[in-house]
Write a protein that holds these residues in place. Structure first.
Motif, PDB file in Angstrom:
ATOM      1  N   ASP A  30     -38.415   6.252  37.920  1.00  0.00           N
ATOM      2  CA  ASP A  30     -37.116   6.130  38.141  1.00  0.00           C
ATOM      3  C   ASP A  30     -36.523   6.190  36.751  1.00  0.00           C
ATOM      4  O   ASP A  30     -35.333   7.107  36.776  1.00  0.00           O
ATOM      5  CB  ASP A  30     -36.931   4.544  38.645  1.00  0.00           C
ATOM      6  N   LEU A  31     -36.824   5.511  35.660  1.00  0.00           N
ATOM      7  CA  LEU A  31     -35.971   5.626  34.523  1.00  0.00           C
ATOM      8  C   LEU A  31     -36.345   6.946  33.841  1.00  0.00           C
ATOM      9  O   LEU A  31     -35.271   7.608  33.373  1.00  0.00           O
ATOM     10  CB  LEU A  31     -36.345   4.510  33.516  1.00  0.00           C
ATOM     11  N   TYR A  32     -37.369   7.562  33.931  1.00  0.00           N
ATOM     12  CA  TYR A  32     -37.620   8.843  33.214  1.00  0.00           C
ATOM     13  C   TYR A  32     -36.994   9.957  34.274  1.00  0.00           C
ATOM     14  O   TYR A  32     -36.416  10.744  33.578  1.00  0.00           O
ATOM     15  CB  TYR A  32     -39.183   9.190  33.453  1.00  0.00           C
ATOM     16  N   THR A  33     -36.863   9.985  35.451  1.00  0.00           N
ATOM     17  CA  THR A  33     -36.368  11.009  36.148  1.00  0.00           C
ATOM     18  C   THR A  33     -34.751  11.005  35.818  1.00  0.00           C
ATOM     19  O   THR A  33     -34.198  11.835  35.824  1.00  0.00           O
ATOM     20  CB  THR A  33     -36.561  10.766  37.661  1.00  0.00           C
ATOM     21  N   ALA A  34     -34.186   9.757  35.651  1.00  0.00           N
ATOM     22  CA  ALA A  34     -32.900   9.554  35.356  1.00  0.00           C
ATOM     23  C   ALA A  34     -32.259  10.265  34.098  1.00  0.00           C
ATOM     24  O   ALA A  34     -31.345  10.791  34.007  1.00  0.00           O
ATOM     25  CB  ALA A  34     -32.213   7.983  35.424  1.00  0.00           C
ATOM     26  N   ALA A  35     -33.178  10.234  33.288  1.00  0.00           N
ATOM     27  CA  ALA A  35     -32.934  10.975  31.947  1.00  0.00           C
ATOM     28  C   ALA A  35     -31.540  10.791  31.285  1.00  0.00           C
ATOM     29  O   ALA A  35     -30.421  11.515  30.867  1.00  0.00           O
ATOM     30  CB  ALA A  35     -33.157  12.563  32.089  1.00  0.00           C
ATOM     31  N   ILE A  36     -31.307   9.331  31.277  1.00  0.00           N
ATOM     32  CA  ILE A  36     -29.905   9.031  30.738  1.00  0.00           C
ATOM     33  C   ILE A  36     -30.043   8.874  29.154  1.00  0.00           C
ATOM     34  O   ILE A  36     -28.899   9.597  28.888  1.00  0.00           O
ATOM     35  CB  ILE A  36     -29.756   7.686  31.365  1.00  0.00           C
ATOM     36  N   SER A  37     -30.897   8.376  28.643  1.00  0.00           N
ATOM     37  CA  SER A  37     -30.785   8.122  27.206  1.00  0.00           C
ATOM     38  C   SER A  37     -31.938   8.213  26.744  1.00  0.00           C
ATOM     39  O   SER A  37     -32.970   7.756  27.312  1.00  0.00           O
ATOM     40  CB  SER A  37     -29.722   7.164  26.903  1.00  0.00           C
ATOM     41  N   ASN A  38     -32.145   7.947  25.291  1.00  0.00           N
ATOM     42  CA  ASN A  38     -33.415   7.870  24.509  1.00  0.00           C
ATOM     43  C   ASN A  38     -33.904   6.397  24.875  1.00  0.00           C
ATOM     44  O   ASN A  38     -35.069   6.091  24.977  1.00  0.00           O
ATOM     45  CB  ASN A  38     -33.291   8.133  23.116  1.00  0.00           C
ATOM     46  N   GLU A  39     -32.871   5.515  24.986  1.00  0.00           N
ATOM     47  CA  GLU A  39     -33.080   4.084  25.108  1.00  0.00           C
ATOM     48  C   GLU A  39     -33.850   3.984  26.647  1.00  0.00           C
ATOM     49  O   GLU A  39     -35.012   3.130  26.848  1.00  0.00           O
ATOM     50  CB  GLU A  39     -31.942   3.385  25.336  1.00  0.00           C
ATOM     51  N   THR A  40     -33.502   4.653  27.597  1.00  0.00           N
ATOM     52  CA  THR A  40     -34.011   4.684  28.758  1.00  0.00           C
ATOM     53  C   THR A  40     -35.363   5.419  29.274  1.00  0.00           C
ATOM     54  O   THR A  40     -36.283   4.645  29.651  1.00  0.00           O
ATOM     55  CB  THR A  40     -33.146   5.250  30.281  1.00  0.00           C
ATOM     56  N   ASP A  41     -35.676   6.205  28.203  1.00  0.00           N
ATOM     57  CA  ASP A  41     -36.952   6.944  28.170  1.00  0.00           C
ATOM     58  C   ASP A  41     -37.896   5.879  27.421  1.00  0.00           C
ATOM     59  O   ASP A  41     -38.998   5.643  27.759  1.00  0.00           O
ATOM     60  CB  ASP A  41     -36.883   8.055  27.209  1.00  0.00           C
ATOM     61  N   VAL A  42     -37.429   5.101  26.464  1.00  0.00           N
ATOM     62  CA  VAL A  42     -38.437   4.029  25.781  1.00  0.00           C
ATOM     63  C   VAL A  42     -38.490   2.972  26.833  1.00  0.00           C
ATOM     64  O   VAL A  42     -39.790   2.398  26.702  1.00  0.00           O
ATOM     65  CB  VAL A  42     -37.568   3.410  24.515  1.00  0.00           C
ATOM     66  N   ALA A  60     -41.882  14.039  11.157  1.00  0.00           N
ATOM     67  CA  ALA A  60     -42.961  13.001  11.138  1.00  0.00           C
ATOM     68  C   ALA A  60     -43.034  12.233  12.308  1.00  0.00           C
ATOM     69  O   ALA A  60     -44.235  11.953  12.940  1.00  0.00           O
ATOM     70  CB  ALA A  60     -42.941  11.960   9.788  1.00  0.00           C
ATOM     71  N   LYS A  61     -42.090  11.833  12.731  1.00  0.00           N
ATOM     72  CA  LYS A  61     -41.906  10.671  13.808  1.00  0.00           C
ATOM     73  C   LYS A  61     -42.288  11.693  15.230  1.00  0.00           C
ATOM     74  O   LYS A  61     -43.026  11.167  16.189  1.00  0.00           O
ATOM     75  CB  LYS A  61     -40.594   9.956  14.208  1.00  0.00           C
ATOM     76  N   SER A  62     -41.881  12.734  15.301  1.00  0.00           N
ATOM     77  CA  SER A  62     -42.221  13.571  16.233  1.00  0.00           C
ATOM     78  C   SER A  62     -43.476  13.855  16.504  1.00  0.00           C
ATOM     79  O   SER A  62     -44.252  13.848  17.477  1.00  0.00           O
ATOM     80  CB  SER A  62     -41.489  15.000  15.996  1.00  0.00           C
ATOM     81  N   LYS A  63     -44.304  14.293  15.186  1.00  0.00           N
ATOM     82  CA  LYS A  63     -45.686  14.330  15.184  1.00  0.00           C
ATOM     83  C   LYS A  63     -46.630  13.339  15.832  1.00  0.00           C
ATOM     84  O   LYS A  63     -47.484  13.546  16.632  1.00  0.00           O
ATOM     85  CB  LYS A  63     -46.098  14.559  13.884  1.00  0.00           C
ATOM     86  N   LEU A  64     -46.144  11.958  15.602  1.00  0.00           N
ATOM     87  CA  LEU A  64     -46.963  11.031  16.076  1.00  0.00           C
ATOM     88  C   LEU A  64     -46.403  10.780  17.412  1.00  0.00           C
ATOM     89  O   LEU A  64     -47.501  10.491  18.178  1.00  0.00           O
ATOM     90  CB  LEU A  64     -46.069   9.593  15.362  1.00  0.00           C
ATOM     91  N   PHE A  65     -45.409  11.061  18.211  1.00  0.00           N
ATOM     92  CA  PHE A  65     -45.160  10.916  19.278  1.00  0.00           C
ATOM     93  C   PHE A  65     -46.111  12.246  20.089  1.00  0.00           C
ATOM     94  O   PHE A  65     -46.627  12.045  21.257  1.00  0.00           O
ATOM     95  CB  PHE A  65     -43.667  11.384  19.787  1.00  0.00           C
ATOM     96  N   TYR A  66     -46.151  13.348  19.831  1.00  0.00           N
ATOM     97  CA  TYR A  66     -46.703  14.489  20.021  1.00  0.00           C
ATOM     98  C   TYR A  66     -48.429  14.295  20.192  1.00  0.00           C
ATOM     99  O   TYR A  66     -48.996  14.504  21.043  1.00  0.00           O
ATOM    100  CB  TYR A  66     -46.529  15.640  19.506  1.00  0.00           C
ATOM    101  N   ASP A  75     -35.652  11.717  15.288  1.00  0.00           N
ATOM    102  CA  ASP A  75     -34.830  12.150  14.054  1.00  0.00           C
ATOM    103  C   ASP A  75     -35.860  12.648  12.990  1.00  0.00           C
ATOM    104  O   ASP A  75     -35.209  12.951  11.830  1.00  0.00           O
ATOM    105  CB  ASP A  75     -33.917  10.832  13.650  1.00  0.00           C
ATOM    106  N   SER A  76     -36.857  12.715  13.161  1.00  0.00           N
ATOM    107  CA  SER A  76     -37.819  13.132  11.957  1.00  0.00           C
ATOM    108  C   SER A  76     -38.924  14.081  12.574  1.00  0.00           C
ATOM    109  O   SER A  76     -39.508  13.441  13.334  1.00  0.00           O
ATOM    110  CB  SER A  76     -38.245  12.187  10.920  1.00  0.00           C
ATOM    111  N   LEU A  84     -43.793  10.343  26.379  1.00  0.00           N
ATOM    112  CA  LEU A  84     -43.843  10.526  24.702  1.00  0.00           C
ATOM    113  C   LEU A  84     -43.572  12.103  24.256  1.00  0.00           C
ATOM    114  O   LEU A  84     -42.803  11.951  22.975  1.00  0.00           O
ATOM    115  CB  LEU A  84     -45.352  10.454  24.465  1.00  0.00           C
ATOM    116  N   THR A  85     -43.697  12.970  24.841  1.00  0.00           N
ATOM    117  CA  THR A  85     -43.011  14.333  24.773  1.00  0.00           C
ATOM    118  C   THR A  85     -41.778  14.463  24.499  1.00  0.00           C
ATOM    119  O   THR A  85     -41.187  15.043  23.576  1.00  0.00           O
ATOM    120  CB  THR A  85     -43.675  15.411  25.553  1.00  0.00           C
ATOM    121  N   VAL A  86     -40.684  13.720  25.577  1.00  0.00           N
ATOM    122  CA  VAL A  86     -39.468  13.855  25.215  1.00  0.00           C
ATOM    123  C   VAL A  86     -38.761  13.026  24.235  1.00  0.00           C
ATOM    124  O   VAL A  86     -37.906  13.333  23.518  1.00  0.00           O
ATOM    125  CB  VAL A  86     -38.910  13.356  26.763  1.00  0.00           C
ATOM    126  N   LEU A  87     -39.616  11.837  23.954  1.00  0.00           N
ATOM    127  CA  LEU A  87     -39.161  11.033  22.770  1.00  0.00           C
ATOM    128  C   LEU A  87     -39.630  11.912  21.479  1.00  0.00           C
ATOM    129  O   LEU A  87     -38.782  11.842  20.371  1.00  0.00           O
ATOM    130  CB  LEU A  87     -39.959   9.985  23.080  1.00  0.00           C
TER     131      LEU A  87
END
Length: 618
Positions: A317-329, A367-373, A364-365, A356-359
């Protein structure tokens, strides 16, 4: 319906499912209306006499002594209802002076303790004192829809869709608990029923986005069926009280509005998954003898743990809403909770991978993106491993490999597997079409995206994806038409005006392109589009301004887009350099490299061909 109008013309207020307001549909419980109505009118037909749903509603009128039975085709009422005098309206046209209409009005007035003249006036309503009382056209709400449905079918616009045999729309179930925080459960449960039915190759199940879009319209069953081109509608309600839950589900014939099947389930939350299976089986059984029952592996990727399922629904429900980074977390936290309860819940692993891919995309960097991916890759691999027959698991793995990790060759196998397994799932087909298009497989892409559009005709992102498939193949006019359709469905859809603008550029219409590109809100698409249009028009200073704005706003997160502008401005060496940096940074824009016309000035260079091979396009 003529008989409803006749009653309204003499001052009665008539309740029936055709007057439900937007946001409320015919599936809503009629309990309150049945209890408060002064008269309950049932329309018997050779079909409705066999409907338990009609009989249940008629029973309310019988037990309260306020039943008025009509026969619309000469049918006799079923046993238990024959002690009432039936008004046969099969030969009536519903005119105010028809004997059958007069008898109906007299019977209704008698229940209100009123008298009616032999010929009620046709214009001035009578009994104004009872205008605010409620009269229910009950039980045969299905029959009322049937008659009204034929009237609607004669006035529908020409673009309405032909009903498809075994075409089905599953509406999000309504939360009737009175607690808004339970909305996720009713909508999520319906989504799971929809997904299960979509795996049956004998059915054409409308996807979630179009189902939800049509929910917001105040349409009767026949109009819904016509708009989506389906023959059947599944709807329902849910009410949770503590650990108990009541699920009401109903299958409706879209051609007539009649109920084909309905059932109420009173279960514990622990048994909710069993209810999902029973509804799916009942629907397939009711549709056709040729439609197979729920396949043995229809529960692939699922869980038997009710708490894990509940956490999964909250996350979705939260993922589909796609409201913000906070709701994705927060969505990720729910998927993690589901997996702690059931580590073999494949669908939760795949959902976690997508989140995790969306995050990673919004990090913001680099390096962080790589960890999420990297974490997304692990989750996607696990989902596909646990559920080798789950199309969405393979689709997610392909998506992570292609979009997040730029493993173009490795993504091919899971994407192709997802297409084989998910021919009834619009998101799966759309992801495959995007990959096939970007890798030059136009025929496969076109087949997949047209099927996705057929399953999800009201989803603007699907129409935008159709536009991308045409754009990648150089069919610019068709690309523009598809994206314009997307904007008709959602005028705020980002990365749409720029797509139209780029297509106009390659049709040799730079002034129009510039005007359209100016409307784009998404900077990564807006600035390259503006720069290219300005270069075509000889506006060098404005093109440089667009490049500067891109770099100032996105920095190294826009290396691919910088290469697009540089290529268009004739700075080939700098463009190649930017692409090399984009490759080292893992820039997902490189997924367009093989088909992007903005990079056409580079295609004859050996270093560009080498880069394509290095990335995996050749």
């Amino acid at each position: 319906m003529p008989f409803i109008k006749a009653l309204e013309d003499v001052g009665f207020t008539v309740w029936w499912d055709g007057v439900l307001e937007g946001g409320t549909r015919y599936i809503e419980t009629t309990e309150e209306a049945l209890q408060s109505a002064v008269a309950v009118i049932v329309l018997w037909s050779h079909t409705s006499v066999n409907s338990h749903w009609v009989q249940d509603e008629a029973m309310h009128g019988r037990e309260r002594g306020c039943l008025i039975p009509l026969s619309i085709d000469g049918a006799e009422p079923p046993l238990g209802f024959r002690q009432f005098q039936v008004i046969d309206i099969s030969g009536s046209y519903g005119r105010s002076n028809d004997p059958e209409v007069i008898n109906l009005i007299r019977a209704t007035a008698a229940l209100h303790g009123r008298q009616l003249p032999d010929r009620p006036p046709s214009k001035e309503p009578v009994f104004l004192a009872i205008r605010r009382r409620r009269l229910l056209f009950g039980g045969a709400a299905a029959a009322a829809v049937l008659i009204g449905g034929y009237a609607v079918s004669r006035t529908l616009p020409s673009q309405t869709r032909k009903l498809t045999e075994n075409g089905l729309v599953v509406f999000p179930f309504d939360n009737v608990s009175g607690q808004a925080d339970q909305d996720y459960l009713s909508a999520g449960f319906a989504a799971e029923v929809r997904a299960t039915l979509a795996r049956n190759s004998a059915l054409r199940v409308v996807a979630q986005s179009s189902s939800e879009a049509l929910k917001k319209k105040a349409l009767d069953a026949v109009s819904i069926a016509r708009e989506l081109g389906v023959s059947f509608i599944l709807d329902g309600t849910m009410k949770q009280a503590g650990e108990s839950i009541r699920v009401y589900s109903e299958l409706i014939d879209g051609a007539t509005g009649f109920s084909l099947w309905s059932k109420t389930f009173d279960q514990s939350m622990e048994d909710l998954l069993l209810v999902k299976s029973e509804i799916s089986n009942a629907v397939t059984a009711a549709l056709s003898s040729e439609v197979s029952q729920e396949p043995r592996d229809s529960q692939i990727g699922a869980t038997r743990n009710a708490q894990a399922f509940n956490e999964y629904l909250k996350g979705n429900d939260l993922y589909t809403a796609a409201i913000s980074n906070e709701t994705d977390v927060r969505a990720l936290a729910h998927f993690d909770a589901a997996l702690r309860l059931d580590s073999k819940f494949a669908a939760a692993h795949s959902a976690r991978a997508r989140t995790l891919t969306v995050l990673g995309n919004s990090s913001d960097s680099p390096a962080k993106s790589k960890l999420f991916y990297e974490a997304a890759r692990v989750a996607a691999d696990r989902g596909a491993e646990l559920a080798p027959s789950l199309a969405d698991a393979h689709s997610t793995l392909g998506f992570v490999l292609f979009q997040a990790q730029l493993e173009i060759r490795a993504a091919r196998k899971p994407y192709e597997k997802s297409r084989q397994l998910g021919n009834g799932e619009a998101p799966v087909l759309a992801r495959f079409a995007g990959y096939a298009s970007a890798t030059g497989q136009d025929e496969l892409a076109l087949t997949a995206i047209e099927r996705a559009r057929d399953l999800d005709p009201l989803n603007p992102t699907i129409h935008r994806a159709v536009g991308f498939v045409h754009y990648a193949a150089g069919r610019y006019e068709r690309s523009i038409a598809a994206v314009e359709q997307a904007l008709t469905l959602n005028p705020q859809l980002s990365d749409s005006h720029a797509r139209i603008g780029r297509a106009l550029l390659y049709l040799g219409r730079p002034e129009e392109a510039l005007a359209v590109c100016s409307k784009e809100s998404y900077g990564l698409s807006r600035y390259p589009c503006l720069a290219a249009a300005h270069w075509k028009l000889g506006h060098q200073e404005e093109a440089n301004d667009a490049m500067d704005a891109l770099i100032n706003e996105y920095g190294d997160g826009s290396l691919y887009q910088q290469a697009q502008i540089l290529a268009q401005s004739g700075k080939a060496d700098e463009a190649i350099s930017a692409l090399g940096k984009a490759w080292l940074a893992g820039d997902s824009g490189l997924t367009y490299l093989y088909i992007d016309p903005m990079l056409s000035p580079l295609r004859q260079r050996s270093d560009f061909s080498k880069l394509q091979v290095q990335i995996g396009f050749k």
